[in-house]
Write an enzyme that holds these catalytic residues in place. Structure first.
Site, PDB file in Angstrom:
ATOM      1  N   GLY A  17      36.386  35.676  73.248  1.00 36.49           N
ATOM      2  CA  GLY A  17      37.741  36.201  73.409  1.00 36.49           C
ATOM      3  C   GLY A  17      38.692  35.780  72.307  1.00 36.49           C
ATOM      4  O   GLY A  17      38.335  35.701  71.130  1.00 36.49           O
ATOM      5  N   ASP A  37      34.688  24.433  74.196  1.00 31.83           N
ATOM      6  CA  ASP A  37      34.560  25.376  75.312  1.00 31.83           C
ATOM      7  C   ASP A  37      33.555  24.801  76.305  1.00 31.83           C
ATOM      8  O   ASP A  37      32.726  23.963  75.959  1.00 31.83           O
ATOM      9  CB  ASP A  37      34.060  26.748  74.815  1.00 31.83           C
ATOM     10  CG  ASP A  37      34.507  27.900  75.696  1.00 31.83           C
ATOM     11  OD1 ASP A  37      35.336  28.708  75.246  1.00 31.83           O
ATOM     12  OD2 ASP A  37      34.039  27.989  76.869  1.00 31.83           O
ATOM     13  N   ASP A  63      34.768  20.627  79.500  1.00 30.12           N
ATOM     14  CA  ASP A  63      35.792  21.293  80.302  1.00 30.12           C
ATOM     15  C   ASP A  63      37.152  20.743  79.881  1.00 30.12           C
ATOM     16  O   ASP A  63      37.342  19.517  79.857  1.00 30.12           O
ATOM     17  CB  ASP A  63      35.517  20.993  81.785  1.00 30.12           C
ATOM     18  CG  ASP A  63      36.297  21.928  82.693  1.00 30.12           C
ATOM     19  OD1 ASP A  63      37.533  22.031  82.525  1.00 30.12           O
ATOM     20  OD2 ASP A  63      35.673  22.550  83.561  1.00 30.12           O
ATOM     21  N   VAL A  64      38.084  21.624  79.569  1.00 23.84           N
ATOM     22  CA  VAL A  64      39.389  21.145  79.087  1.00 23.84           C
ATOM     23  C   VAL A  64      40.184  20.425  80.179  1.00 23.84           C
ATOM     24  O   VAL A  64      41.157  19.728  79.875  1.00 23.84           O
ATOM     25  CB  VAL A  64      40.253  22.281  78.477  1.00 23.84           C
ATOM     26  CG1 VAL A  64      39.647  22.796  77.192  1.00 23.84           C
ATOM     27  CG2 VAL A  64      40.502  23.395  79.479  1.00 23.84           C
ATOM     28  N   TYR A 155      48.588  32.419  88.209  1.00 19.67           N
ATOM     29  CA  TYR A 155      48.449  32.533  86.752  1.00 19.67           C
ATOM     30  C   TYR A 155      49.828  32.645  86.100  1.00 19.67           C
ATOM     31  O   TYR A 155      50.126  31.937  85.127  1.00 19.67           O
ATOM     32  CB  TYR A 155      47.602  33.764  86.432  1.00 19.67           C
ATOM     33  CG  TYR A 155      47.434  34.068  84.955  1.00 19.67           C
ATOM     34  CD1 TYR A 155      46.528  33.348  84.176  1.00 19.67           C
ATOM     35  CD2 TYR A 155      48.154  35.094  84.334  1.00 19.67           C
ATOM     36  CE1 TYR A 155      46.355  33.635  82.821  1.00 19.67           C
ATOM     37  CE2 TYR A 155      47.990  35.392  82.994  1.00 19.67           C
ATOM     38  CZ  TYR A 155      47.088  34.662  82.241  1.00 19.67           C
ATOM     39  OH  TYR A 155      46.923  34.956  80.899  1.00 19.67           O
ATOM     40  N   ILE A 188      44.844  41.759  76.328  1.00 22.90           N
ATOM     41  CA  ILE A 188      43.937  41.648  75.165  1.00 22.90           C
ATOM     42  C   ILE A 188      42.550  42.088  75.626  1.00 22.90           C
ATOM     43  O   ILE A 188      42.122  41.744  76.738  1.00 22.90           O
ATOM     44  CB  ILE A 188      43.845  40.197  74.643  1.00 22.90           C
ATOM     45  CG1 ILE A 188      45.223  39.520  74.601  1.00 22.90           C
ATOM     46  CG2 ILE A 188      43.197  40.160  73.269  1.00 22.90           C
ATOM     47  CD1 ILE A 188      45.157  38.003  74.382  1.00 22.90           C
ATOM     48  N   PRO A 191      36.781  39.396  77.771  1.00 19.06           N
ATOM     49  CA  PRO A 191      36.162  39.306  79.100  1.00 19.06           C
ATOM     50  C   PRO A 191      37.174  38.994  80.216  1.00 19.06           C
ATOM     51  O   PRO A 191      37.022  39.460  81.348  1.00 19.06           O
ATOM     52  CB  PRO A 191      35.156  38.164  78.931  1.00 19.06           C
ATOM     53  CG  PRO A 191      34.798  38.203  77.466  1.00 19.06           C
ATOM     54  CD  PRO A 191      36.056  38.600  76.755  1.00 19.06           C
TER      55      PRO A 191
HETATM   56  N1  LIG Z   1      43.006  38.713  77.920  1.00 19.23           N
HETATM   57  C1  LIG Z   1      44.292  38.942  78.159  1.00 19.23           C
HETATM   58  O1  LIG Z   1      44.677  40.067  78.499  1.00 19.23           O
HETATM   59  C2  LIG Z   1      45.301  37.829  77.970  1.00 19.23           C
HETATM   60  C3  LIG Z   1      46.661  38.157  77.994  1.00 19.23           C
HETATM   61  C4  LIG Z   1      47.604  37.139  77.815  1.00 19.23           C
HETATM   62  C5  LIG Z   1      47.197  35.840  77.631  1.00 19.23           C
HETATM   63  N2  LIG Z   1      45.873  35.554  77.619  1.00 19.23           N
HETATM   64  C6  LIG Z   1      45.499  34.151  77.421  1.00 19.23           C
HETATM   65  O2  LIG Z   1      44.719  34.044  76.259  1.00 19.23           O
HETATM   66  C7  LIG Z   1      43.834  32.911  76.396  1.00 19.23           C
HETATM   67  C8  LIG Z   1      42.432  33.359  76.066  1.00 19.23           C
HETATM   68  O3  LIG Z   1      42.058  34.346  76.995  1.00 19.23           O
HETATM   69  P1  LIG Z   1      40.859  35.378  76.728  1.00 19.23           P
HETATM   70  O4  LIG Z   1      41.360  36.699  77.112  1.00 19.23           O
HETATM   71  O5  LIG Z   1      40.254  35.140  75.412  1.00 19.23           O
HETATM   72  O6  LIG Z   1      39.892  34.872  77.909  1.00 19.23           O
HETATM   73  P2  LIG Z   1      38.314  34.759  77.959  1.00 19.23           P
HETATM   74  O7  LIG Z   1      37.983  34.534  79.382  1.00 19.23           O
HETATM   75  O8  LIG Z   1      37.730  35.916  77.266  1.00 19.23           O
HETATM   76  O9  LIG Z   1      38.043  33.432  77.119  1.00 19.23           O
HETATM   77  C9  LIG Z   1      38.529  32.193  77.589  1.00 19.23           C
HETATM   78  C10 LIG Z   1      37.613  31.098  77.062  1.00 19.23           C
HETATM   79  O10 LIG Z   1      38.098  29.870  77.600  1.00 19.23           O
HETATM   80  C11 LIG Z   1      36.994  29.149  78.115  1.00 19.23           C
HETATM   81  N3  LIG Z   1      37.441  28.304  79.225  1.00 19.23           N
HETATM   82  C12 LIG Z   1      38.046  28.705  80.370  1.00 19.23           C
HETATM   83  N4  LIG Z   1      38.286  27.653  81.162  1.00 19.23           N
HETATM   84  C13 LIG Z   1      37.825  26.566  80.489  1.00 19.23           C
HETATM   85  C14 LIG Z   1      37.769  25.192  80.783  1.00 19.23           C
HETATM   86  N5  LIG Z   1      38.229  24.693  81.949  1.00 19.23           N
HETATM   87  N6  LIG Z   1      37.226  24.353  79.875  1.00 19.23           N
HETATM   88  C15 LIG Z   1      36.741  24.818  78.700  1.00 19.23           C
HETATM   89  N7  LIG Z   1      36.745  26.118  78.367  1.00 19.23           N
HETATM   90  C16 LIG Z   1      37.284  26.985  79.251  1.00 19.23           C
HETATM   91  C17 LIG Z   1      36.015  30.201  78.587  1.00 19.23           C
HETATM   92  O11 LIG Z   1      34.689  29.685  78.687  1.00 19.23           O
HETATM   93  C18 LIG Z   1      36.152  31.271  77.520  1.00 19.23           C
HETATM   94  O12 LIG Z   1      35.288  31.079  76.426  1.00 19.23           O
HETATM   95  C19 LIG Z   1      44.018  32.412  77.823  1.00 19.23           C
HETATM   96  O13 LIG Z   1      44.883  31.297  77.837  1.00 19.23           O
HETATM   97  C20 LIG Z   1      44.647  33.587  78.520  1.00 19.23           C
HETATM   98  O14 LIG Z   1      45.398  33.203  79.647  1.00 19.23           O
HETATM   99  C21 LIG Z   1      44.918  36.508  77.780  1.00 19.23           C
END
Ligand SMILES: NC(=O)c1ccc[n+]([C@@H]2O[C@H](COP(=O)([O-])OP(=O)(O)OC[C@H]3O[C@@H](n4cnc5c(N)ncnc54)[C@H](O)[C@@H]3O)[C@@H](O)[C@H]2O)c1
Length: 254
Positions: A17, A37, A63-64, A155, A188, A191
């Site tokens: 992502g 990650d 895990d963060v 969220y 965005i 996944p």
């Molecule tokens: N996708 C959207 O539409 C969107 C919109 C606004 C903001 N965001 C924000 O952007 C950021 C990235 O989102 P994304 O869309 O790439 O999501 P994603 O789910 O595609 O990727 C998130 C990544 O974070 C990792 N992750 C999640 N929890 C974790 C944990 N506890 N420890 C370690 N790793 C962890 C996952 O394994 C994954 O690789 C997030 O903070 C999300 O809230 C996303």
């Protein structure tokens, strides 16, 4: 962008992502990256790709929400690359949950992952940034911090908390030449978005409610959002501090 070559950045959520796109963009700008990650396979693939392309990259599976994860990552950054200049707090979760089903445990998990984990990573990098005379911290929030999103109550609360965290860090560490900014992306194509869309009865309904107010009427690519993160990491953004920047194709304008 200048001021990135030879620097070191820690990027959480970098297995896929947005985080993966941020790691790619920083690496392309000449920044060494420590990627974090909990998805071990995805992280190994991203590290292998970056290393194969000649970029300096280390990876930490963890895990963060565990404070030891960012401590380990910062230890590797300092040990292998000599310090840490940039922190990109990208990891997050957005499980769709109706209000009555939002238990204290689920609320805690979402707040912990999306907000407290950002603070813990910041706490880990601060001594190193202070030592080298400054740094840039970018916290990924969401359009959900500014407007309501369907089925994402916890969220949205967690992402709003990130804005308070960001302003406070900017205020507390300005004298140390450490900037802290938050970005609020709209939808965005990742996944995470696919999971939220899949929770609706129909894809049309989901898209209307999630991206209907985005004037571009589409999801952003991860690279479109990563470019703002990279700007905030760079020297060009030196006067940007404590800011909350929407990058949402107009979602919050009407
Ligand atoms: N996708 C959207 O539409 C969107 C919109 C606004 C903001 N965001 C924000 O952007 C950021 C990235 O989102 P994304 O869309 O790439 O999501 P994603 O789910 O595609 O990727 C998130 C990544 O974070 C990792 N992750 C999640 N929890 C974790 C944990 N506890 N420890 C370690 N790793 C962890 C996952 O394994 C994954 O690789 C997030 O903070 C999300 O809230 C996303």
């Amino acid at each position: 962008m200048t001021g990135l070559r030879g620097r070191t950045a820690l990027v959480t959520g970098a297995a896929g992502g947005l985080g993966a796109a941020v790691a790619d963009g920083l690496a392309a700008a000449g920044t060494q990256v420590v990627i974090v990650d909990r998805d071990a396979d995805g992280l190994a693939a991203k590290r292998a790709e970056l290393s194969a392309n000649g970029h300096g990259c280390e990876s930490i599976v963890g895990d963060v929400t565990d404070p030891d994860t960012s401590r380990r990552a910062v230890g590797v950054a300092a040990g292998v690359f000599g310090g840490i200049d940039v922190l990109c707090n990208v990891a997050g979760i957005s499980p769709p949950i109706a209000v009555p089903d939002t238990t204290p445990a689920l609320f805690d998990e979402i707040m912990h992952t999306n907000c407290l984990a950002q603070l813990m990573a910041i706490q880990s990098v601060l001594p190193h940034m202070i030592k080298v005379g400054g740094g840039s911290i970018i916290n990924v929030s969401s359009v959900g911090a500014l407007v309501a999103l369907p089925r994402l109550t916890a969220y949205c609360a967690s992402k709003a908390a990130v804005l308070g965290l960001t302003r406070s860090i900017a205020y507390e560490y300005a004298d140390a030449n450490i900037r802290c900014n938050a970005i609020c992306p709209g939808g965005i194509d990742t996944p995470m978005a696919a999971e939220v869309v899949g929770s609706f009865d129909s894809r049309e309904d989901a898209l209307a409610r999630l991206t209907g107010r985005q004037l571009a009427k589409r999801f952003a690519s991860p690279q479109e959002i990563a470019s703002l993160v990279i700007y905030l990491a760079s020297a060009e953004s030196a006067f940007v501090n404590g800011a909350v920047i929407s990058i949402d194709a107009g979602h919050t304008t009407w």
